[in-house]
Design an enzyme around this catalytic site. Structure first.
Site, PDB file in Angstrom:
ATOM      1  N   HIS A 159       0.843  -1.197   0.000  1.00 12.48           N
ATOM      2  CA  HIS A 159       0.000   0.000   0.000  1.00 12.48           C
ATOM      3  C   HIS A 159       0.884   1.255   0.000  1.00 12.48           C
ATOM      4  O   HIS A 159       2.026   1.224   0.442  1.00 12.48           O
ATOM      5  CB  HIS A 159      -0.865   0.035   1.264  1.00 12.48           C
ATOM      6  CG  HIS A 159      -2.001  -0.935   1.265  1.00 12.48           C
ATOM      7  ND1 HIS A 159      -2.074  -1.975   2.162  1.00 12.48           N
ATOM      8  CD2 HIS A 159      -3.115  -1.023   0.499  1.00 12.48           C
ATOM      9  CE1 HIS A 159      -3.195  -2.658   1.952  1.00 12.48           C
ATOM     10  NE2 HIS A 159      -3.851  -2.107   0.948  1.00 12.48           N
ATOM     11  N   CYS A 257      -6.479   1.328  12.830  1.00  9.50           N
ATOM     12  CA  CYS A 257      -7.495   2.269  13.312  1.00  9.50           C
ATOM     13  C   CYS A 257      -8.045   3.108  12.165  1.00  9.50           C
ATOM     14  O   CYS A 257      -7.383   3.311  11.142  1.00  9.50           O
ATOM     15  CB  CYS A 257      -6.949   3.180  14.413  1.00  9.50           C
ATOM     16  SG  CYS A 257      -5.706   4.363  13.868  1.00  9.50           S
TER      17      CYS A 257
END
Length: 269
Positions: A159, A257
């Site tokens: 990513h 998160c």
């Protein structure tokens, strides 16, 4: 900068089934995750902690399921079909518990994971990877038209936020390795704004969290050379944390998160 002021974090506890996804010390990973959640609370966030779902081994990596900016949530569309249920769970939390407006991706061909989306506070960069395609980048641009949005090619198996994250207002943290530096050069060519840059000796150190004027980075045991750089370059509070087990299966600190700023909550601070 308001872009990095947050009131809430959404996290998910680790399922035991994560152990089936390769070499990981599950007990150590759970301990690291508990410390991670505690740290988020100590920074001042209200943490919504979801129970582990054994049918979803990667559910702890909530970052990939949504992109939240200015109190609006764009629901992601992960490239891996088995992660679809993770998205459904997070959609309910963002809509029902946090009351965020939800934007869905209309293009059936779009693929988007949050780990490929970097918001600088001024513009978006979207990594074009194995998990995210050009149509996914266009969905980000459409959801948040007030900001420039630029697709950036990254090595397929990783990513964008494996290589570069925000270490402070207008400050990019990036590894010194060849792939990381190539991604940085592409970003610099396409960027609408100028940014300060901290180049870190260990590539895995580049994935940090900047929350409410605090920089969260990996521990000195994990990134000893880069911690020295942080200590020399960063003059605001820093919180080191061990994340090695979770990081071995993800981008690192950002992966576990979703950060949210609820404006009506902020007015009461």
């Amino acid at each position: 900068m308001a872009a990095f002021r947050y009131t809430h974090a959404v996290v998910s506890r680790l399922p035991n089934s994560l152990e089936n996804h390769g070499n990981i010390d599950l007990e150590e990973a759970k301990k690291q995750h508990e410390n991670y959640v505690r740290l988020l609370r100590e920074i001042g966030l209200d943490v919504i902690e979801l129970p582990p779902d054994e049918s979803l081994p990667e559910c702890v990596f909530v970052e990939d399921t949504a992109v939240v900016c200015n109190g609006t949530a764009l629901i992601a569309r992960p490239g891996a079909a088995h992660r679809t249920q993770e998205v459904e769970t997070i959609r309910v939390v963002l809509k029902k518990e946090l009351g965020l407006p939800i934007i869905e991706i209309s293009d059936a061909q779009a693929r988007l994971e949050g780990g490929d989306v970097l918001f600088t506070g001024r513009e978006f960069f979207v990594g074009i990877s194995q998990a995210t395609n050009e149509a996914g980048a266009r969905a980000v641009a459409s959801a948040f038209p007030e900001y420039p949005c630029t697709p950036i090619k990254v090595p397929e198996s990783k990513h964008l936020k494996s290589f570069i994250t925000m270490g402070g207002p207008d400050l990019l943290c990036v590894g010194s390795g060849k792939e990381a530096q190539e991604v940085l050069k592409r970003m610099e060519r396409e960027a609408t704004f100028s940014y300060g840059i901290i180049i870190l000796p260990e590539d895995e150190a580049a994935n940090v969290l900047y929350i409410n004027n605090t920089l969260v980075h990996r521990s000195v045991e994990e990134i000893p050379l880069s911690v020295k750089v942080f200590s020399e370059k960063i003059d605001y509070p820093r919180r080191p944390i061990k994340i090695s087990q979770l990081a071995s299966k993800s981008n690192g600190l950002t992966s576990s998160c979703i950060l949210v700023r609820r404006t009506r909550h902020l007015r009461n601070l």
